[in-house]
Design a protein around this motif. Structure first.
Motif: not given
Length: 224
Positions: A202-221
């Motif tokens: 929808t035009d007013d769709a939102t996402v939770p701020a927490a979902a935008l927090q992705k782990k940095p490269l050193p934490d995943i590789a």
């Protein structure tokens, strides 16, 4: 290896290092725009677009090339209604205590609850089934291998294809999902793996701020 019949590698195209860097960076930039959406519009999505994305998912690698997946694509409002009713029934039990306090506390950051109106609003639901067994060319039953891994990869391909087509998605996994076999008339040899919600936000769709927090490269590789 009497049945092994090698053929030349088809359609391969290599790139020089600079082109590889550019393509990798462009892909990262594009895939970063993909987010799980819960605010879907009812704008229709043509079936042929969904079919093309399913074909893309079907190119995924799989154990022994058995391709142990089946995608049930639902646009019928009556069937979507049945799925929503069944899913919300399971979600009610989940959010009422089945999940446990820790899980619910983590989900609270994402703003989810047992109400799933998007299951009816979105133009498409894609139920992904894992096939424990299948049939060979002669119609004989055969065991499938690495089914969870194979179906997981195909699901990733599908999510990416839908995103590249300009569609929003949500991975939905009510627990348990046995009701999908009944509603969609799938055999007992298949297990519901995931339910994808597909459409336009929808035009007013939102996402939770927490979902935008992705782990940095050193934490995943780790590079060795």
């Amino acid at each position: 290896m009497k049945d092994y019949q090698p053929v030349p590698l088809p359609d391969w195209k290599g790139y020089d290092e600079e082109e590889m860097r550019l393509r990798a960076a462009n892909y990262l930039s594009d895939i970063r725009r993909r987010h799980s959406v819960r605010n879907f519009s009812d704008i229709p999505v043509p079936r042929d677009i969904i079919e093309t994305c399913i074909r893309a998912a079907g190119t995924a690698p799989s154990g022994a090339n058995h391709q142990p997946w089946h995608f049930v694509c639902v646009s019928d409002p009556t069937v979507k209604r049945k799925i929503r009713i069944a899913a919300e029934h399971e979600e009610e039990a989940f959010y009422s205590g089945r999940a446990g306090e820790d899980w619910l506390e983590n989900l609270d950051k994402l703003g989810t609850d047992q109400h799933k109106p998007f299951l009816e609003t979105a133009p498409w639901l894609i139920a992904i089934f894992l096939q424990r067994s299948s049939q060979d060319d002669a119609g004989n039953k055969r065991k499938n291998y690495y089914t969870s891994e194979s179906v997981g990869i195909a699901t990733g391909f599908l999510l990416n294809a839908l995103h590249c087509a300009g569609l929003a998605t949500l991975t939905h996994t009510p627990n348990p999902m046995r009701f999908l076999n009944e509603v969609l008339n799938r055999p007992a040899t298949e297990r519901a793996y995931m339910l994808l919600v597909v459409g336009h936000p929808t035009d007013d769709a939102t996402v939770p701020a927490a979902a935008l927090q992705k782990k940095p490269l050193p934490d995943i590789a780790t590079f060795i």
